[in-house]
Structure formats: structure tokens, C-alpha cells
Design an enzyme around this catalytic site. Structure first.
Site, mmCIF file in Angstrom:
data_model
loop_
_atom_site.group_PDB
_atom_site.id
_atom_site.type_symbol
_atom_site.label_atom_id
_atom_site.label_comp_id
_atom_site.label_asym_id
_atom_site.label_seq_id
_atom_site.Cartn_x
_atom_site.Cartn_y
_atom_site.Cartn_z
ATOM 1 N N ARG A 1 2.089 -3.190 3.583
ATOM 2 C CA ARG A 1 0.937 -4.058 3.282
ATOM 3 C C ARG A 1 1.003 -4.615 1.865
ATOM 4 N NH1 ARG A 1 -1.416 0.248 6.394
ATOM 5 N NH2 ARG A 1 -1.590 1.344 4.407
ATOM 6 N N GLU B 1 1.171 15.111 1.307
ATOM 7 C CA GLU B 1 0.336 16.304 1.479
ATOM 8 C C GLU B 1 1.118 17.468 2.111
ATOM 9 O OE1 GLU B 1 -3.280 15.148 3.305
ATOM 10 O OE2 GLU B 1 -4.185 17.130 3.096
HETATM 11 P P1 AMP Z 1 -0.994 7.124 -2.158
HETATM 12 O O1 AMP Z 1 0.452 7.390 -2.434
HETATM 13 O O2 AMP Z 1 -1.744 8.393 -1.846
HETATM 14 O O3 AMP Z 1 -1.666 6.361 -3.284
HETATM 15 O O4 AMP Z 1 -1.120 6.225 -0.847
HETATM 16 C C1 AMP Z 1 -0.007 5.780 -0.143
HETATM 17 C C2 AMP Z 1 -0.314 4.635 0.816
HETATM 18 O O5 AMP Z 1 -1.179 5.100 1.837
HETATM 19 C C3 AMP Z 1 -0.941 3.418 0.185
HETATM 20 O O6 AMP Z 1 0.045 2.415 0.218
HETATM 21 C C4 AMP Z 1 -2.104 3.042 1.068
HETATM 22 O O7 AMP Z 1 -1.826 1.808 1.675
HETATM 23 C C5 AMP Z 1 -2.163 4.133 2.135
HETATM 24 N N1 AMP Z 1 -3.447 4.822 2.154
HETATM 25 C C6 AMP Z 1 -3.714 6.073 1.670
HETATM 26 N N2 AMP Z 1 -5.006 6.414 1.887
HETATM 27 C C7 AMP Z 1 -5.578 5.365 2.507
HETATM 28 C C8 AMP Z 1 -6.913 5.087 2.981
HETATM 29 N N3 AMP Z 1 -7.927 5.971 2.867
HETATM 30 N N4 AMP Z 1 -7.138 3.879 3.554
HETATM 31 C C9 AMP Z 1 -6.129 2.972 3.681
HETATM 32 N N5 AMP Z 1 -4.876 3.177 3.264
HETATM 33 C C10 AMP Z 1 -4.591 4.350 2.678
#
Ligand code: AMP
Length: 175
Positions: A60, A97
């Protein structure tokens, strides 16, 4: 036209698993006024920052970064999951996680010594962007700022992404 971005973000409870509130940006992409608002905002925020390239995380993140790159007339550097890029890559493993993930970038795509804006659609824990930042720096460029359309600051991404400034267009306070 004034846009309330919240109106264009679909909230999907229990996706992809129970307990997660998923903030879906596909509804921004389907509303040209909202999508243009995001790209114009990015251009306005970064117009005096001497941004020389934009990097984005699959998948995205590509959508916003590509439009921004076009608007700013700068290169766009795709950061992909392991095994998708055919050329010589730099790669970085990072913890999720319950598992590990790995992202890659073509090393030849990183403009040595240049200022690369790092972007994604949404910043949650910041783990993916942290790994992506390491790749860009390892490739010899600078990361003066990190941008996400949506931020979930209660997941403390600023801590892991420190000292790089983080900019978002809209924040949510719960999951
Ligand atoms: P992070 O590495 O935890 O910052 O997130 C990794 C990817 O997961 C990001 O590119 C977001 O597009 C997706 N993502 C994580 N949590 C959410 C959420 N609650 N809603 C939508 N996309 C999420």
C-alpha cells in the site's frame, strides 16, 4: 475542497485477526479528492525539505509514494518482501509479534549521499519502517523524515523511529 480524511478511512474490526482494528486506506484510493488531498499535503509538507527520492514499503505504501514521486519529479524506491526483487539486494530481518520478516531493496536504487523520504500507508509499531530505514542508511543515503498517511501513536512508533522525525496526516488513539 476541505477533506476530513477520517471520512475516507474504513475501520474494520477484527481484521486480519481478532482484536485488531484495521484502518483501511483503499477507501482513500477510491475517492480521487481524498487521494489528491493526501498527495498535495505531502508535497506541501516536504516542498522545502530538499527530498531527493522517496522510498516506500510494499504494497500500500507504493501507491502514495508513486504519486508523490510523480508530483515532486523524484525517483521512487520500492522496498519489498524477500524474494521479489531480481537484482542485487540489501536485506534486513526484523521481528514481528510472533515471527520474523525480511525486506529487501535493490542496492543500486539507493542514491548515495542523497535525502530519501521513507513512507508507508500506516505506521503501527514502526518495526517495518525501522528495518527499512536501516536498509537505506546501509545503502549510503540519508533518511531525514518518515511519513505515514495514518499513525497509531499509542503503539509507540516514535520511540523506535527516534531520532528521525515522523509525520502523519491523521492519528488514531486506539486499536
Ligand atoms: P508496523 O511495522 O507495525 O508499523 O506495521 C506494518 C504494516 O502493517 C504497515 O505497513 C501497515 O500497513 C500494516 N498495519 C499494521 N497495523 C495496522 C492496522 N491496525 N490497520 C491497518 N494496517 C495496519
Amino acid at each position: 475542497m476541505t477533506i476530513n480524511l477520517d471520512d475516507y478511512i474504513r475501520k474494520v474490526p477484527d481484521f486480519p485477526k481478532k482484536g485488531i482494528l484495521f484502518y483501511d486506506i483503499t477507501s482513500i484510493l477510491c475517492a480521487p479528492a481524498a487521494f489528491r488531498y493526501c498527495i498535495h499535503k505531502m508535497a506541501e509538507i516536504y516542498k522545502n525539505e530538499n527530498i531527493e527520492a522517496v522510498a516506500a514499503i510494499e504494497a500500500r505504501g507504493f501507491l502514495f509514494a508513486a504519486a508523490f514521486a510523480y508530483e515532486m519529479n523524484i525517483p521512487v524506491i520500492p522496498i519489498r518482501k524477500k524474494g521479489k526483487l531480481p537484482g542485487v539486494t540489501l536485506s534486513k530481518k526484523y521481528d514481528l509479534e510472533y515471527a520474523q520478516a525480511e525486506i529487501e531493496v535493490h542496492s543500486a536504487d539507493i542514491p548515495r549521499g542523497k535525502r530519501v523520504l521513507l513512507t508507508d500507508d500506516l505506521i503501527a509499531t514502526g518495526g517495518t519502517l525501522n528495518a527499512a530505514r536501516s536498509l537505506i542508511i546501509e545503502g549510503g543515503a540519508e533518511v531525514p523524515s518518515i511519513f505515514g498517511v495514518v499513525g497509531l501513536p499509542f503503539l509507540n512508533y516514535k520511540k523506535i523511529l527516534d531520532p528521525t522525525p515522523v509525520v502523519t496526516l491523521i492519528d488514531y488513539q486506539s486499536e
